[in-house]
Write a protein that holds these residues in place. Sequence first.
Motif, mmCIF file in Angstrom:
data_model
loop_
_atom_site.group_PDB
_atom_site.id
_atom_site.type_symbol
_atom_site.label_atom_id
_atom_site.label_comp_id
_atom_site.label_asym_id
_atom_site.label_seq_id
_atom_site.Cartn_x
_atom_site.Cartn_y
_atom_site.Cartn_z
ATOM 1 N N LEU A 1 0.822 -1.214 0.000
ATOM 2 C CA LEU A 1 0.000 0.000 0.000
ATOM 3 C C LEU A 1 0.857 1.266 0.000
ATOM 4 O O LEU A 1 0.515 2.252 -0.657
ATOM 5 C CB LEU A 1 -0.964 -0.018 1.190
ATOM 6 N N SER A 2 1.987 1.235 0.705
ATOM 7 C CA SER A 2 2.836 2.431 0.696
ATOM 8 C C SER A 2 3.454 2.644 -0.685
ATOM 9 O O SER A 2 3.611 3.773 -1.142
ATOM 10 C CB SER A 2 3.920 2.344 1.771
ATOM 11 N N LYS A 3 3.746 1.534 -1.363
ATOM 12 C CA LYS A 3 4.243 1.622 -2.743
ATOM 13 C C LYS A 3 3.200 2.279 -3.635
ATOM 14 O O LYS A 3 3.506 3.160 -4.446
ATOM 15 C CB LYS A 3 4.508 0.209 -3.277
ATOM 16 N N ILE A 4 1.963 1.824 -3.494
ATOM 17 C CA ILE A 4 0.880 2.409 -4.292
ATOM 18 C C ILE A 4 0.743 3.890 -3.961
ATOM 19 O O ILE A 4 0.581 4.732 -4.845
ATOM 20 C CB ILE A 4 -0.432 1.630 -4.050
ATOM 21 N N GLU B 1 -3.765 0.214 -12.104
ATOM 22 C CA GLU B 1 -3.873 -0.953 -12.979
ATOM 23 C C GLU B 1 -3.177 -2.147 -12.320
ATOM 24 O O GLU B 1 -2.196 -1.955 -11.590
ATOM 25 C CB GLU B 1 -3.187 -0.676 -14.322
ATOM 26 N N VAL B 2 -3.652 -3.354 -12.594
ATOM 27 C CA VAL B 2 -3.056 -4.508 -11.905
ATOM 28 C C VAL B 2 -1.550 -4.620 -12.131
ATOM 29 O O VAL B 2 -0.803 -4.980 -11.217
ATOM 30 C CB VAL B 2 -3.704 -5.860 -12.301
ATOM 31 N N GLU B 3 -1.096 -4.283 -13.338
ATOM 32 C CA GLU B 3 0.341 -4.420 -13.630
ATOM 33 C C GLU B 3 1.178 -3.414 -12.858
ATOM 34 O O GLU B 3 2.407 -3.524 -12.823
ATOM 35 C CB GLU B 3 0.630 -4.248 -15.125
ATOM 36 N N ASP B 4 0.519 -2.406 -12.260
ATOM 37 C CA ASP B 4 1.275 -1.418 -11.496
ATOM 38 C C ASP B 4 1.382 -1.792 -10.027
ATOM 39 O O ASP B 4 1.983 -1.073 -9.235
ATOM 40 C CB ASP B 4 0.640 -0.031 -11.634
ATOM 41 N N ILE B 5 0.791 -2.916 -9.648
ATOM 42 C CA ILE B 5 0.963 -3.403 -8.281
ATOM 43 C C ILE B 5 2.359 -4.003 -8.175
ATOM 44 O O ILE B 5 2.793 -4.749 -9.057
ATOM 45 C CB ILE B 5 -0.089 -4.480 -7.936
ATOM 46 N N TRP B 6 3.029 -3.678 -7.116
ATOM 47 C CA TRP B 6 4.387 -4.204 -6.847
ATOM 48 C C TRP B 6 4.332 -5.721 -6.787
ATOM 49 O O TRP B 6 3.601 -6.278 -5.955
ATOM 50 C CB TRP B 6 4.829 -3.615 -5.515
ATOM 51 N N GLY B 7 5.039 -6.404 -7.668
ATOM 52 C CA GLY B 7 5.014 -7.866 -7.672
ATOM 53 C C GLY B 7 4.189 -8.473 -8.788
ATOM 54 O O GLY B 7 4.247 -9.673 -9.022
ATOM 55 N N ILE B 8 3.384 -7.629 -9.450
ATOM 56 C CA ILE B 8 2.600 -8.106 -10.595
ATOM 57 C C ILE B 8 3.174 -7.458 -11.847
ATOM 58 O O ILE B 8 3.344 -6.241 -11.894
ATOM 59 C CB ILE B 8 1.118 -7.690 -10.494
ATOM 60 N N ASN C 1 -8.043 -3.733 -11.922
ATOM 61 C CA ASN C 1 -7.324 -2.785 -11.058
ATOM 62 C C ASN C 1 -7.120 -3.358 -9.662
ATOM 63 O O ASN C 1 -7.633 -4.429 -9.318
ATOM 64 C CB ASN C 1 -8.064 -1.436 -11.014
ATOM 65 N N ALA C 2 -6.344 -2.622 -8.866
ATOM 66 C CA ALA C 2 -5.952 -3.110 -7.549
ATOM 67 C C ALA C 2 -7.151 -3.287 -6.620
ATOM 68 O O ALA C 2 -7.172 -4.180 -5.774
ATOM 69 C CB ALA C 2 -4.934 -2.163 -6.924
ATOM 70 N N ARG C 3 -8.168 -2.449 -6.779
ATOM 71 C CA ARG C 3 -9.355 -2.567 -5.935
ATOM 72 C C ARG C 3 -10.063 -3.898 -6.220
ATOM 73 O O ARG C 3 -10.455 -4.633 -5.299
ATOM 74 C CB ARG C 3 -10.299 -1.372 -6.190
ATOM 75 N N GLN C 4 -10.192 -4.231 -7.505
ATOM 76 C CA GLN C 4 -10.855 -5.487 -7.863
ATOM 77 C C GLN C 4 -10.044 -6.697 -7.378
ATOM 78 O O GLN C 4 -10.616 -7.706 -6.987
ATOM 79 C CB GLN C 4 -11.055 -5.560 -9.380
ATOM 80 N N PHE C 5 -8.731 -6.578 -7.417
ATOM 81 C CA PHE C 5 -7.881 -7.672 -6.933
ATOM 82 C C PHE C 5 -8.089 -7.850 -5.430
ATOM 83 O O PHE C 5 -8.286 -8.962 -4.935
ATOM 84 C CB PHE C 5 -6.416 -7.375 -7.268
ATOM 85 N N ARG C 6 -8.054 -6.735 -4.716
ATOM 86 C CA ARG C 6 -8.247 -6.789 -3.261
ATOM 87 C C ARG C 6 -9.565 -7.471 -2.920
ATOM 88 O O ARG C 6 -9.632 -8.308 -2.023
ATOM 89 C CB ARG C 6 -8.256 -5.368 -2.694
ATOM 90 N N ASP C 7 -10.625 -7.134 -3.665
ATOM 91 C CA ASP C 7 -11.968 -7.601 -3.305
ATOM 92 C C ASP C 7 -12.363 -8.906 -3.989
ATOM 93 O O ASP C 7 -13.486 -9.365 -3.815
ATOM 94 C CB ASP C 7 -13.000 -6.517 -3.650
ATOM 95 N N TYR C 8 -11.467 -9.500 -4.768
ATOM 96 C CA TYR C 8 -11.818 -10.748 -5.439
ATOM 97 C C TYR C 8 -12.099 -11.812 -4.383
ATOM 98 O O TYR C 8 -11.260 -12.101 -3.526
ATOM 99 C CB TYR C 8 -10.680 -11.200 -6.350
#
Length: 417
Positions: free
Chosen positions: A144-147, A175-182, A197-204
């Motif tokens: 989250l701090s990276k984001i 965007e998902v590709e901008d998450i650290w590690g993806i 996006n990162a929100r959708q990943f979090r809530d999947y």
Amino acid sequence: MFALVDCNSFFCSCERLFRPDLAERPVIVLSNNDGCAIARTQEAKALGIKMGAPYFQIKELCQKKKVAVFSSNFSLYTNISDRVMKVLASLVPALEIYSIDEAFLDLQGLGRKSLYPLGKKFKEDVWRLTGIPVSVGIGPTKVLSKIGSKLAKRNGGVTDLSDPATHAAALEQVEVEDIWGIARAQGMKLRMLGIQNARQFRDYPNDKLIAKIFTKLGWQLQQELRGISCFPLILGHEKKKSIMCSRTFGSPVTSRQDLEEAVANYASSAAEKLRQQDSVCSFIEIFFRTSPFDSGEQYYAYDYARFQTPTLDTRRLIKSALSITRALFRHGFLYKKAGVRLNGIHNRDEYHISFFEGPDSPETETLMRLMDRINHREGPDTLLSAACGGADAAWAMNRHFKSPRYVTGLSELPKAF
DNA sequence: TCTGGGGTCCTAGGACCC
DNA sequence: TCTGGGGTCCTAGGACCC
């Protein structure tokens, strides 16, 4: 709670430090051998110059748009990096230096209200004391701090994600590709699941599926996005587990002699790095290759040697490197790159001694230490093995746009008049 | 003409043990 | 016709980071 402090367009910012006239101009820094753009200022990004773009493809654009182009000057960047890290270290109880231009800071135990002003202070102090602009992200996990730091580049330099209520809106923009590690591969898989996006990943909702497809790391990333920390701060500096030195040649190498010289040079620099961290190694790997961009026949040579008892002796390392090079060399190819990697690394005083092969002698250790000291004091390559050849090597790097060694060479100090 | 240089970690699969 | 169950270690290759 973590803060991630990230230097903006770091290499470019270092070049601008001593060239205030470039403050408004687009600036790029090229990789070794003046190959690709590896750092770009906002102005350069706005011109459409992509990360990793080969210079020969953007050369015209750079000339037309008056882009200031630099060869990389790593002695400058590491020196400036040290200064930035020192400033940050003075402001927090603990920090992890994550890369040359980023650090995670420990914000444990601070009131939420104090976090944003503290982030501002990081930014202002680093700017005032070093002249380097930074972005600051604050969050309950590293991811989250990276984001936060990424978003900070758009909104004033500090983004505080300490409050979970702010997360959904922030994560929507990532965007998902901008998450650290993806990156590309995992990004494609996520998008196939309908996650953009990162929100959708979090809530999947299907955690089990995420763990199955993306294994451990995917699961951890999802936890981190939810505010559950999986990646702790890593304190203290850890020794490298492998040490590599490789280069693309300025012009293609065809003779065995030149190739051997190059390999001997890389072996000595790798050995020097090895000793710098007080280690010994038990493997040396060698490779050399033709250019994958050439249309002609390709050749990739690779082999390694093992030392029964680990060593730090440049002479032994060169000897092994050269015997491998001789064995693998084939005439008739245009070699473009070679490299040496040291592996099986142990602390200098914690390793097994083989029954058949003794450890480095005290004389060797003394000699190596002396050599390193002379080269440190008098400049790199003051003292080197004859196998390394002389100056003006055929394979030497192209560095047509190198800035002076403003902070590491007495003769190149900037003049203030 | 011309396309960087470092690193780390994880996983799957093979080889081997009893 | 039929061929166990449980481990460990190593390596190659992939994916990611800056």
